[in-house]
Design an enzyme around this catalytic site. Structure first.
Site, PDB file in Angstrom:
ATOM      1  N   GLU A   1       0.852  -1.195   0.000  1.00 59.78           N
ATOM      2  CA  GLU A   1       0.000   0.000   0.000  1.00 59.78           C
ATOM      3  C   GLU A   1       0.885   1.242   0.000  1.00 59.78           C
ATOM      4  O   GLU A   1       1.895   1.289   0.719  1.00 59.78           O
ATOM      5  CB  GLU A   1      -0.872  -0.050   1.261  1.00 59.78           C
ATOM      6  CG  GLU A   1      -2.283   0.416   1.078  1.00 59.78           C
ATOM      7  CD  GLU A   1      -3.119  -0.426   0.110  1.00 59.78           C
ATOM      8  OE1 GLU A   1      -3.118  -0.116  -1.106  1.00 59.78           O
ATOM      9  OE2 GLU A   1      -3.778  -1.370   0.550  1.00 59.78           O
TER      10      GLU A   1
ATOM     11  N   THR B   1       2.878   2.022  -2.148  1.00 55.82           N
ATOM     12  CA  THR B   1       4.178   1.692  -2.734  1.00 55.82           C
ATOM     13  C   THR B   1       4.197   2.017  -4.220  1.00 55.82           C
ATOM     14  O   THR B   1       5.274   2.145  -4.803  1.00 55.82           O
ATOM     15  CB  THR B   1       4.492   0.185  -2.568  1.00 55.82           C
ATOM     16  OG1 THR B   1       3.321  -0.544  -2.920  1.00 55.82           O
ATOM     17  CG2 THR B   1       4.886  -0.150  -1.157  1.00 55.82           C
TER      18      THR B   1
ATOM     19  N   GLY C   1     -16.069   5.697  -2.169  1.00 54.81           N
ATOM     20  CA  GLY C   1     -15.290   6.101  -0.991  1.00 54.81           C
ATOM     21  C   GLY C   1     -14.975   4.949  -0.051  1.00 54.81           C
ATOM     22  O   GLY C   1     -14.739   5.146   1.131  1.00 54.81           O
TER      23      GLY C   1
ATOM     24  N   ASP D   1      -4.507   1.182  -9.122  1.00 59.88           N
ATOM     25  CA  ASP D   1      -5.953   0.961  -9.260  1.00 59.88           C
ATOM     26  C   ASP D   1      -6.337   0.781 -10.723  1.00 59.88           C
ATOM     27  O   ASP D   1      -7.101  -0.115 -11.085  1.00 59.88           O
ATOM     28  CB  ASP D   1      -6.731   2.144  -8.672  1.00 59.88           C
ATOM     29  CG  ASP D   1      -6.346   2.423  -7.235  1.00 59.88           C
ATOM     30  OD1 ASP D   1      -5.629   1.600  -6.643  1.00 59.88           O
ATOM     31  OD2 ASP D   1      -6.757   3.471  -6.706  1.00 59.88           O
TER      32      ASP D   1
ATOM     33  N   TYR E   1      -3.617  12.682   1.011  1.00 64.77           N
ATOM     34  CA  TYR E   1      -2.952  11.683   0.153  1.00 64.77           C
ATOM     35  C   TYR E   1      -1.757  12.324  -0.553  1.00 64.77           C
ATOM     36  O   TYR E   1      -0.651  11.783  -0.558  1.00 64.77           O
ATOM     37  CB  TYR E   1      -3.948  11.137  -0.885  1.00 64.77           C
ATOM     38  CG  TYR E   1      -3.365  10.111  -1.839  1.00 64.77           C
ATOM     39  CD1 TYR E   1      -3.436   8.749  -1.564  1.00 64.77           C
ATOM     40  CD2 TYR E   1      -2.732  10.505  -3.023  1.00 64.77           C
ATOM     41  CE1 TYR E   1      -2.893   7.810  -2.440  1.00 64.77           C
ATOM     42  CE2 TYR E   1      -2.191   9.569  -3.894  1.00 64.77           C
ATOM     43  CZ  TYR E   1      -2.272   8.228  -3.608  1.00 64.77           C
ATOM     44  OH  TYR E   1      -1.738   7.306  -4.473  1.00 64.77           O
TER      45      TYR E   1
HETATM   46  C1  GLA Z   1      -5.100   4.910  -3.838  1.00 70.24           C
HETATM   47  C2  GLA Z   1      -4.322   5.299  -5.093  1.00 70.24           C
HETATM   48  C3  GLA Z   1      -3.335   4.207  -5.487  1.00 70.24           C
HETATM   49  C4  GLA Z   1      -2.472   3.779  -4.310  1.00 70.24           C
HETATM   50  C5  GLA Z   1      -3.331   3.497  -3.098  1.00 70.24           C
HETATM   51  C6  GLA Z   1      -2.518   3.198  -1.874  1.00 70.24           C
HETATM   52  O1  GLA Z   1      -5.937   3.823  -4.097  1.00 70.24           O
HETATM   53  O2  GLA Z   1      -5.188   5.549  -6.155  1.00 70.24           O
HETATM   54  O3  GLA Z   1      -2.540   4.648  -6.558  1.00 70.24           O
HETATM   55  O4  GLA Z   1      -1.484   4.726  -4.040  1.00 70.24           O
HETATM   56  O5  GLA Z   1      -4.200   4.572  -2.801  1.00 70.24           O
HETATM   57  O6  GLA Z   1      -1.810   2.017  -2.031  1.00 70.24           O
END
Ligand code: GLA
Length: 378
Positions: free
Chosen positions: A33, A35, A120, A171, A221
């Site tokens: 996560e 990363t 969310g 994602d 974030y």
């Molecule tokens: C969100 C972002 C991803 C990733 C995750 C954390 O989902 O869209 O790119 O950084 O957080 O792992």
């Protein structure tokens, strides 16, 4: 499961003709996560929860979009350089503009979309939306000429340029490349990936949605990402992937405590992903679970992306004998991902639900994980 007939009927009702349907899924992530934007490894899989759309060209230059779940309609020209202000529609607009920028002549179209990826919840509803549009527009107007990784990057660029979330590639990668029954290990630096069939004998993955809405737009974030970039540049490396523990310790006196702890989390997570890959070779799910708890500890204490509701769910999981549990995705709410023995499932569900309700007066949502396919035409 998403009911595509509802979307088709809505399309017909609004636009008086039939359209073609496409779908793209949300994702889970076993480990790795925060990363992805550090050039590291991630371990996602696509899920069955998806966003689908029904589309048909309309012979002019207007995009007329209707989001069924939000009951939100918007129209904009494909040549519009500003786009709609509504954040939900900016995803659609951003993908249209990025597909055009990649050399595909997108013409006007009518579209209806919706889905069952909880918003969310850290299951990447926005990536599913971007990937669904990117896949559909590339297929429809580009004859499928862009490959899946390029489409994933178009989704990511939409987040960066049109929504303002400086996300990594995980994602969108997962939504584009998912395969039924397999997780994927992606090296976010090289873009190389491998499929890992996921049939954990006697175990299963279960999400618990805290129903605390996670909101990455305009969120901390981006601050986390900036901390990582600051430390990497001070260490003279491109990303934290290439920063060693020794380098980090050397830098420590010059770093804020916050940046130092964030970098510690990322370096630790790199090690944990490798430990999990190794354990999976031996079907050693107890080790996988231990690493998940350690990831949660790092995300909560050092990376500071958890919240009381999620910490409560992870503690509860531990008390109930769940093999591994942690917050999943970007953080600040959303879901925990839990690896548990099949035999624990029923008692876990009832006890987690009841205790969460007693503590927060909110119903959490239990979501069994079914690993599904990536973006496709229906
Ligand atoms: C969100 C972002 C991803 C990733 C995750 C954390 O989902 O869209 O790119 O950084 O957080 O792992």
């Amino acid at each position: 499961m998403i009911d595509i007939d509802i979307l088709k009927e809505e399309f017909k009702r609004r636009f008086g003709r039939d359209g073609i349907a496409y779908v793209a899924p949300g994702r889970i992530n076993l480990i790795g996560e925060h990363t992805d934007y550090n050039g590291g490894f991630v371990f996602p899989g696509a899920v069955e929860q998806s966003i689908a759309l029904v589309i048909s060209p309309n012979g002019n230059d207007m995009v007329n979009a209707y989001a069924v779940d939000l009951q939100l309609a918007a129209s904009f020209s494909v040549n519009d350089t500003e786009g709609p202000s509504d954040v939900n529609m900016r995803y659609v607009y951003g993908v249209v503009r990025e597909i055009i920028a990649s050399g595909i002549a997108v013409e006007g179209f009518d579209v209806v979309y919706g889905g069952d990826v909880p918003l969310g919840a850290g299951m990447s509803s926005s990536a599913a939306l971007e990937c669904c549009f990117a896949y559909a527009l590339n297929d429809f107007f580009g004859g499928g000429r862009l490959d899946r990784m390029t489409l994933a990057k178009i989704g990511q660029a939409t987040e960066h340029k049109y929504v303002g979330v400086m996300c990594g590639i995980m994602d969108q990668f997962a939504s584009m490349h998912g395969r039924k029954g397999s997780l994927m290990r992606l090296d976010c630096r090289s873009g190389e990936y491998e499929y890992y069939p996921w049939h954990p004998d006697g175990y299963r993955l279960v999400l618990v949605n805290s129903c605390v809405k996670h909101e990455l737009v305009g969120s901390p974030y981006n601050d986390r990402r900036r901390s990582c970039e600051r430390v990497a540049s001070m260490a003279g490396v491109e990303t934290l992937r290439d920063c060693t523990w020794e380098q980090l310790e050397e830098l420590r006196p010059r770093l804020s405590d916050e940046d130092y702890r964030r970098a510690c989390y990322v370096l630790g997570e790199k090690d944990r992903v490798l430990a999990v890959c190794d354990a999976l070779q031996r079907d050693d799910y107890e080790t996988v679970g231990k690493q998940m708890y350690l990831t949660h500890e790092g995300l909560a204490k050092d990376y500071e992306v958890s919240c009381v509701e999620i910490d409560f769910l992870v503690d509860k999981a531990r008390q109930l004998g769940v093999t591994g549990s942690r917050i999943m995705g970007g953080g600040f709410g959303g879901c925990t991902i839990n690896l548990m023995k099949d035999s624990l499932y029923d008692s876990f569900c009832s006890e987690a639900r009841q205790s969460y309700k007693d503590r927060f007066d909110v119903e959490c949502q239990i979501i069994p994980v079914v690993i599904g396919d990536g973006a496709r035409k229906l």
